[in-house]
Design a protein around this motif. Structure first.
Motif, mmCIF file in Angstrom:
data_model
loop_
_atom_site.group_PDB
_atom_site.id
_atom_site.type_symbol
_atom_site.label_atom_id
_atom_site.label_comp_id
_atom_site.label_asym_id
_atom_site.label_seq_id
_atom_site.Cartn_x
_atom_site.Cartn_y
_atom_site.Cartn_z
ATOM 1 N N PRO A 340 -4.866 -12.990 -2.158
ATOM 2 C CA PRO A 340 -5.405 -12.007 -3.097
ATOM 3 C C PRO A 340 -4.394 -10.886 -3.277
ATOM 4 N N MET A 341 -4.337 -10.358 -4.457
ATOM 5 C CA MET A 341 -3.277 -9.404 -4.795
ATOM 6 C C MET A 341 -3.255 -8.205 -3.862
ATOM 7 N N LEU A 342 -2.106 -7.976 -3.235
ATOM 8 C CA LEU A 342 -1.902 -6.772 -2.447
ATOM 9 C C LEU A 342 -1.489 -5.640 -3.373
ATOM 10 N N GLY A 343 -1.908 -4.427 -3.080
ATOM 11 C CA GLY A 343 -1.562 -3.291 -3.927
ATOM 12 C C GLY A 343 -0.068 -3.086 -4.035
ATOM 13 N N ARG A 344 0.407 -2.809 -5.243
ATOM 14 C CA ARG A 344 1.847 -2.626 -5.429
ATOM 15 C C ARG A 344 2.354 -1.371 -4.757
ATOM 16 N N ASP A 345 1.433 -0.480 -4.339
ATOM 17 C CA ASP A 345 1.875 0.718 -3.651
ATOM 18 C C ASP A 345 1.934 0.527 -2.136
ATOM 19 N N GLU A 346 1.729 -0.726 -1.666
ATOM 20 C CA GLU A 346 1.899 -0.987 -0.245
ATOM 21 C C GLU A 346 3.325 -0.604 0.156
ATOM 22 N N PRO A 347 3.506 0.126 1.248
ATOM 23 C CA PRO A 347 4.862 0.532 1.642
ATOM 24 C C PRO A 347 5.734 -0.641 2.043
ATOM 25 N N ASP A 348 5.110 -1.729 2.533
ATOM 26 C CA ASP A 348 5.885 -2.876 2.988
ATOM 27 C C ASP A 348 5.005 -4.117 2.873
ATOM 28 N N TRP A 349 5.417 -5.063 2.055
ATOM 29 C CA TRP A 349 4.622 -6.268 1.870
ATOM 30 C C TRP A 349 4.416 -7.009 3.191
ATOM 31 N N THR A 350 5.463 -7.123 4.010
ATOM 32 C CA THR A 350 5.364 -7.906 5.240
ATOM 33 C C THR A 350 4.467 -7.235 6.262
ATOM 34 N N ALA A 351 4.400 -5.904 6.246
ATOM 35 C CA ALA A 351 3.488 -5.217 7.155
ATOM 36 C C ALA A 351 2.046 -5.472 6.767
ATOM 37 N N ALA A 352 1.783 -5.637 5.473
ATOM 38 C CA ALA A 352 0.430 -5.892 5.012
ATOM 39 C C ALA A 352 -0.021 -7.320 5.338
ATOM 40 N N ALA A 353 0.918 -8.242 5.400
ATOM 41 C CA ALA A 353 0.580 -9.642 5.691
ATOM 42 C C ALA A 353 1.745 -10.273 6.444
ATOM 43 N N PRO A 354 1.872 -9.990 7.756
ATOM 44 C CA PRO A 354 3.075 -10.384 8.499
ATOM 45 C C PRO A 354 3.299 -11.881 8.621
ATOM 46 N N ALA A 355 2.239 -12.683 8.511
ATOM 47 C CA ALA A 355 2.412 -14.126 8.687
ATOM 48 C C ALA A 355 2.723 -14.852 7.386
ATOM 49 N N VAL A 356 2.775 -14.128 6.299
ATOM 50 C CA VAL A 356 2.946 -14.750 4.986
ATOM 51 C C VAL A 356 4.377 -14.551 4.497
ATOM 52 N N PRO A 357 5.017 -15.603 3.966
ATOM 53 C CA PRO A 357 6.355 -15.421 3.386
ATOM 54 C C PRO A 357 6.346 -14.307 2.352
ATOM 55 N N GLY A 358 7.352 -13.452 2.404
ATOM 56 C CA GLY A 358 7.356 -12.245 1.581
ATOM 57 C C GLY A 358 7.247 -12.493 0.091
ATOM 58 N N PHE A 359 7.767 -13.635 -0.376
ATOM 59 C CA PHE A 359 7.773 -13.833 -1.823
ATOM 60 C C PHE A 359 6.400 -14.245 -2.351
ATOM 61 N N GLY A 360 5.462 -14.646 -1.460
ATOM 62 C CA GLY A 360 4.149 -15.087 -1.915
ATOM 63 C C GLY A 360 3.359 -14.006 -2.634
ATOM 64 N N PRO A 361 3.118 -12.862 -1.971
ATOM 65 C CA PRO A 361 2.417 -11.779 -2.672
ATOM 66 C C PRO A 361 3.171 -11.278 -3.900
ATOM 67 N N LEU A 362 4.498 -11.266 -3.828
ATOM 68 C CA LEU A 362 5.280 -10.840 -4.985
ATOM 69 C C LEU A 362 5.108 -11.808 -6.150
ATOM 70 N N ALA A 363 4.995 -13.096 -5.828
ATOM 71 C CA ALA A 363 4.795 -14.096 -6.881
ATOM 72 C C ALA A 363 3.464 -13.876 -7.587
ATOM 73 N N VAL A 364 2.430 -13.513 -6.819
ATOM 74 C CA VAL A 364 1.126 -13.261 -7.421
ATOM 75 C C VAL A 364 1.200 -12.045 -8.327
ATOM 76 N N GLN A 365 1.831 -10.979 -7.820
ATOM 77 C CA GLN A 365 1.965 -9.759 -8.625
ATOM 78 C C GLN A 365 2.698 -10.049 -9.924
ATOM 79 N N SER A 366 3.808 -10.794 -9.840
ATOM 80 C CA SER A 366 4.588 -11.105 -11.037
ATOM 81 C C SER A 366 3.788 -11.977 -11.992
ATOM 82 N N TYR A 367 3.084 -12.968 -11.467
ATOM 83 C CA TYR A 367 2.291 -13.857 -12.315
ATOM 84 C C TYR A 367 1.247 -13.078 -13.105
ATOM 85 N N LEU A 368 0.524 -12.183 -12.432
ATOM 86 C CA LEU A 368 -0.521 -11.417 -13.096
ATOM 87 C C LEU A 368 0.066 -10.475 -14.137
#
Length: 396
Positions: A340-368
């Motif tokens: 599910p989309m993480l907020g773009r104002d998160e200070p660090d994507w990996t801190a918000a979801a440490p077990a997830v490859p970093g490009f995954g949340p970014l891919a969702v943000q870009s897709y939307l």
């Protein structure tokens, strides 16, 4: 690919060196991490470009512009994106700046152009309305003459960056004519005037970039009108052709595709091996690469001559659909890493979801976010109508 002359190759190397050594590193770091840039980041970025004399792209040299050839502009745009630098906020620099330089009064040029180049004034574009989006000629926003002033009433919507802007340039109906494209004027207003209210519109990806701007009996001087009364349709079409060409972003597309292919080389495929060897993924990636190569060839041809509105419309369709195709490829590659989309104002994507490859949340943000590309700046349906009308005129 653009075949560079020795002079153009030297310019490319100069641009690369600038972004590596003289451009704000914190802006590049945030942009590369997919974090949303704030206004100060954009000010820092634009002032660095202005200090080098590289901000006024597309402006005449005697108004502070770069004086670049089309090839140099293309090289600069591509290197900026490949470096993960901030995109130049287009409303002031790319859209209204050249219009002011071409059609503005001496006072407007003297006051507004330096403020844009020095990042003392940010601008918003007041074109779309609740019932006049891609069909701008149907706008109802009114400007009624009262002595030396206009009184503005109406609503502008999908207004990018209005929360940061100091000024807005609006298409306003100053008279009713037989053709709805007539009687429209281009009028500028400071956004802190009484009667102007800005309402944020949150996007599906959680970001806040768009706004609804309401005008209630807002009084502005007639001197704030650019060009002649009732002739803004001509100015708007000059601007819209520039806007639609600005969606090419060849460098960004190459950068994003290269990142995806690099990620694929490290991701296991279901049948064994890595995703970059997976036949389905390779076919999908090859299709996007071929589409991007064709677009780049078309854009490069457009550098050599003045292009028509129909050609600009065709390029707008191709460029925006290609951006969406890249984001779809990223979503497919992310697979289970899609969240599910993480907020773009998160200070660090990996801190918000440490077990997830970093490009995954970014891919969702870009897709939307990229879903809107085939809508803003004139929807794909409107672009197809422009092309059809041009073909029909040729057939007569």
């Amino acid at each position: 690919m653009l075949k560079l002359t020795p002079e153009e190759a030297a310019f490319r190397d100069e641009v690369r060196a600038f972004f590596a050594a003289d451009y704000p590193a914190h802006v590049i770091a945030k942009n590369a991490a997919g974090q949303q840039l704030d206004k100060q980041d954009h000010i820092d970025a634009q002032r660095a470009l202005h200090a080098r004399g590289w901000l006024g792209v597309g402006w005449p040299r005697d108004h502070g512009g770069t004086g670049w050839t089309p090839a140099q502009r293309y090289i600069f745009d591509q290197e900026l994106e490949l470096a993960n630098a901030a995109a130049i906020i287009p409303m002031a620099v790319i859209y209204i700046g050249p219009i002011i330089a071409a059609f503005g009064s001496d006072r407007q040029k003297a006051e507004w152009l330096p403020a844009i180049l020095e990042s003392r004034a940010f601008w918003a574009q007041g074109y779309s309305e609740p019932e006049a989006g891609s069909d701008l000629a149907s706008l109802r926003f009114s400007a009624v003459r009262d002595g030396d002033d206009y009184i503005l009433n109406g609503t502008k919507i999908w207004t990018s960056g209005a929360q940061w802007a100091d000024w807005i340039f609006c298409l306003a109906r100053t008279s009713r004519e037989e053709r709805k494209q007539q009687g429209i004027s281009l009028i500028c207003a400071p956004l802190d005037l009484p009667g102007i209210r800005i309402h944020p519109i949150r996007l599906i990806d959680g970001s806040y970039e768009l706004n609804r701007v309401e005008f209630d009996d807002v009084r502005v001087p007639v001197a704030n009108r650019i060009g002649e009364e009732g002739q803004a349709w001509h100015y708007a079409n000059v601007l819209l052709k520039t806007e639609r060409l600005s969606y090419a972003h060849i460098g960004a597309k190459k950068r994003d595709l290269a990142r995806l292919l690099a990620e694929a080389a490290h991701m296991p495929a279901s049948g064994g091996g890595t995703m970059d060897r997976d036949p389905a993924f390779r076919l999908a990636a090859a299709r996007v690469e071929a589409k991007l190569a064709a677009i780049e060839a078309s854009v490069l041809r457009s550098l050599r001559t003045e292009i028509s509105m129909a050609t600009a419309a065709a390029l707008k369709i191709a460029c925006t659909e290609c951006a969406q195709a890249i984001s779809e490829l990223a979503i497919d590659l992310a697979g289970r890493a899609r969240l599910p989309m993480l907020g773009r104002d998160e200070p660090d994507w990996t801190a918000a979801a440490p077990a997830v490859p970093g490009f995954g949340p970014l891919a969702v943000q870009s897709y939307l976010f990229e879903r809107a590309q085939t809508i803003y700046g004139g929807s794909t349906e409107i672009q197809k109508t422009i092309i059809w009308r041009a073909l029909a005129a040729m057939a007569r």
